[in-house]
Design a protein around this motif. Sequence first.
Motif, PDB file in Angstrom:
ATOM      1  N   ARG A   1       0.872  -1.176   0.000  1.00  0.00           N
ATOM      2  CA  ARG A   1       0.000   0.000   0.000  1.00  0.00           C
ATOM      3  C   ARG A   1       0.903   1.218   0.000  1.00  0.00           C
ATOM      4  O   ARG A   1       1.819   1.317   0.811  1.00  0.00           O
ATOM      5  CB  ARG A   1      -0.876  -0.021   1.246  1.00  0.00           C
ATOM      6  N   LEU A   2       0.660   2.154  -0.910  1.00  0.00           N
ATOM      7  CA  LEU A   2       1.532   3.325  -1.035  1.00  0.00           C
ATOM      8  C   LEU A   2       0.721   4.614  -1.037  1.00  0.00           C
ATOM      9  O   LEU A   2       0.823   5.428  -1.957  1.00  0.00           O
ATOM     10  CB  LEU A   2       2.380   3.223  -2.316  1.00  0.00           C
ATOM     11  N   ASP A   3      -0.066   4.803  -0.004  1.00  0.00           N
ATOM     12  CA  ASP A   3      -0.871   6.032   0.079  1.00  0.00           C
ATOM     13  C   ASP A   3      -0.040   7.244   0.459  1.00  0.00           C
ATOM     14  O   ASP A   3      -0.334   8.361   0.057  1.00  0.00           O
ATOM     15  CB  ASP A   3      -1.993   5.859   1.110  1.00  0.00           C
ATOM     16  N   ASP A   4       1.017   7.014   1.253  1.00  0.00           N
ATOM     17  CA  ASP A   4       1.813   8.146   1.724  1.00  0.00           C
ATOM     18  C   ASP A   4       3.219   7.678   2.094  1.00  0.00           C
ATOM     19  O   ASP A   4       3.579   6.520   1.891  1.00  0.00           O
ATOM     20  CB  ASP A   4       1.140   8.820   2.923  1.00  0.00           C
TER      21      ASP A   4
ATOM     22  N   ASP B   1       4.610   7.207   5.008  1.00  0.00           N
ATOM     23  CA  ASP B   1       4.653   6.184   6.044  1.00  0.00           C
ATOM     24  C   ASP B   1       4.453   4.787   5.454  1.00  0.00           C
ATOM     25  O   ASP B   1       5.108   3.825   5.865  1.00  0.00           O
ATOM     26  CB  ASP B   1       3.586   6.446   7.118  1.00  0.00           C
ATOM     27  N   ASP B   2       3.546   4.678   4.478  1.00  0.00           N
ATOM     28  CA  ASP B   2       3.346   3.392   3.798  1.00  0.00           C
ATOM     29  C   ASP B   2       4.625   2.958   3.082  1.00  0.00           C
ATOM     30  O   ASP B   2       4.996   1.784   3.103  1.00  0.00           O
ATOM     31  CB  ASP B   2       2.208   3.494   2.781  1.00  0.00           C
ATOM     32  N   LEU B   3       5.288   3.921   2.441  1.00  0.00           N
ATOM     33  CA  LEU B   3       6.520   3.595   1.724  1.00  0.00           C
ATOM     34  C   LEU B   3       7.608   3.147   2.693  1.00  0.00           C
ATOM     35  O   LEU B   3       8.328   2.178   2.430  1.00  0.00           O
ATOM     36  CB  LEU B   3       6.987   4.806   0.910  1.00  0.00           C
ATOM     37  N   ARG B   4       7.716   3.811   3.812  1.00  0.00           N
ATOM     38  CA  ARG B   4       8.725   3.415   4.812  1.00  0.00           C
ATOM     39  C   ARG B   4       8.483   1.990   5.305  1.00  0.00           C
ATOM     40  O   ARG B   4       9.425   1.250   5.589  1.00  0.00           O
ATOM     41  CB  ARG B   4       8.697   4.393   5.989  1.00  0.00           C
ATOM     42  N   ALA B   5       7.224   1.599   5.401  1.00  0.00           N
ATOM     43  CA  ALA B   5       6.882   0.250   5.867  1.00  0.00           C
ATOM     44  C   ALA B   5       7.324  -0.826   4.885  1.00  0.00           C
ATOM     45  O   ALA B   5       7.396  -2.007   5.246  1.00  0.00           O
ATOM     46  CB  ALA B   5       5.383   0.149   6.113  1.00  0.00           C
ATOM     47  N   LEU B   6       7.641  -0.436   3.655  1.00  0.00           N
ATOM     48  CA  LEU B   6       8.082  -1.395   2.643  1.00  0.00           C
ATOM     49  C   LEU B   6       9.474  -1.942   2.928  1.00  0.00           C
ATOM     50  O   LEU B   6       9.810  -3.058   2.524  1.00  0.00           O
ATOM     51  CB  LEU B   6       8.061  -0.704   1.264  1.00  0.00           C
ATOM     52  N   PHE B   7      10.293  -1.169   3.645  1.00  0.00           N
ATOM     53  CA  PHE B   7      11.692  -1.542   3.843  1.00  0.00           C
ATOM     54  C   PHE B   7      11.879  -2.372   5.108  1.00  0.00           C
ATOM     55  O   PHE B   7      11.482  -1.953   6.200  1.00  0.00           O
ATOM     56  CB  PHE B   7      12.566  -0.291   3.908  1.00  0.00           C
ATOM     57  N   PRO B   8      12.491  -3.547   4.989  1.00  0.00           N
ATOM     58  CA  PRO B   8      12.751  -4.383   6.171  1.00  0.00           C
ATOM     59  C   PRO B   8      13.864  -3.788   7.024  1.00  0.00           C
ATOM     60  O   PRO B   8      14.539  -2.830   6.622  1.00  0.00           O
ATOM     61  CB  PRO B   8      13.171  -5.727   5.563  1.00  0.00           C
ATOM     62  N   ASP B   9      14.071  -4.371   8.182  1.00  0.00           N
ATOM     63  CA  ASP B   9      15.068  -3.850   9.124  1.00  0.00           C
ATOM     64  C   ASP B   9      16.475  -3.839   8.549  1.00  0.00           C
ATOM     65  O   ASP B   9      17.279  -2.964   8.878  1.00  0.00           O
ATOM     66  CB  ASP B   9      15.048  -4.671  10.421  1.00  0.00           C
ATOM     67  N   ASP B  10      16.793  -4.807   7.680  1.00  0.00           N
ATOM     68  CA  ASP B  10      18.150  -4.829   7.129  1.00  0.00           C
ATOM     69  C   ASP B  10      18.360  -3.741   6.070  1.00  0.00           C
ATOM     70  O   ASP B  10      19.468  -3.568   5.553  1.00  0.00           O
ATOM     71  CB  ASP B  10      18.506  -6.207   6.565  1.00  0.00           C
ATOM     72  N   ASN B  11      17.303  -3.025   5.732  1.00  0.00           N
ATOM     73  CA  ASN B  11      17.411  -1.849   4.854  1.00  0.00           C
ATOM     74  C   ASN B  11      16.942  -0.602   5.587  1.00  0.00           C
ATOM     75  O   ASN B  11      16.280   0.269   5.026  1.00  0.00           O
ATOM     76  CB  ASN B  11      16.578  -2.040   3.578  1.00  0.00           C
TER      77      ASN B  11
ATOM     78  N   ALA C   1       5.918   9.075  -5.360  1.00  0.00           N
ATOM     79  CA  ALA C   1       5.401   9.066  -6.735  1.00  0.00           C
ATOM     80  C   ALA C   1       6.221   8.144  -7.630  1.00  0.00           C
ATOM     81  O   ALA C   1       5.669   7.436  -8.487  1.00  0.00           O
ATOM     82  CB  ALA C   1       5.396  10.485  -7.304  1.00  0.00           C
ATOM     83  N   ILE C   2       7.540   8.120  -7.441  1.00  0.00           N
ATOM     84  CA  ILE C   2       8.408   7.249  -8.239  1.00  0.00           C
ATOM     85  C   ILE C   2       8.066   5.786  -7.981  1.00  0.00           C
ATOM     86  O   ILE C   2       7.934   4.976  -8.902  1.00  0.00           O
ATOM     87  CB  ILE C   2       9.892   7.518  -7.914  1.00  0.00           C
ATOM     88  N   PHE C   3       7.910   5.434  -6.711  1.00  0.00           N
ATOM     89  CA  PHE C   3       7.570   4.056  -6.359  1.00  0.00           C
ATOM     90  C   PHE C   3       6.178   3.675  -6.870  1.00  0.00           C
ATOM     91  O   PHE C   3       5.967   2.548  -7.312  1.00  0.00           O
ATOM     92  CB  PHE C   3       7.661   3.861  -4.843  1.00  0.00           C
TER      93      PHE C   3
END
Length: 201
Positions: free
Chosen positions: A17-20, A22-32, A45-47
């Motif tokens: 989900r890429l509404d904002d 915060d959603d984009l940040r949730a895409l990255f796991p702890d090792d990233n 917007a790029i994602f």
Amino acid sequence: MNFDAYARTGVDLVNARLDDLDDLRALFPDDNAWMRDEVADRDVAIFRRAQKRLRDVFEYGTSGRDGQAVTELNALLEAFPVQPRISGHDSSDWHMHVTSRGASVSAEYLAGAVWGLSVWLCEYGSARFGVCADERCGNVYLDTSSNCCRRFCSERCATRSHVAAHRARKRAAVGEQVTVGEQVTVAAQPTVGADSLSPVS
């Protein structure tokens, strides 16, 4: 390079989900975690654009349009080129990254995702790109089954879909029985003629 891991980042992106931001940040796991810390509003917007184009790749693969899947991935490889570099701190930690030092979060993440999915297509074919058959879901997945027979993104969706289909069959069977019963009842009723309605003299 772990191409499967990179390919799975593409799956994660399409299903995210890429509404904002915060959603984009949730895409990255702890090792990233560095990506999570450095990603910015402009990256959303790029994602999102890349997400739509990668979903198209899965749609093409699922519907047998292999050539179109390849064309789209080639265009994405041009947009997010791979520039491999060795990273790490010593001989026990050397590993490959897909982009040059100083690349943006979107450049590094998307280059890896597109590269991984491209290698996957060359290795297994675009028919291994799946879209969940549960109409309420729509998530994508990489089909790792032995005979390319997977139809759902998860056991949960498979179970939910099978239960719904079973209930629909039961409802249809009950409906047929009711219809047949009504026809039998109507056929068994005596016909009332005009003579039977005449007054007794």
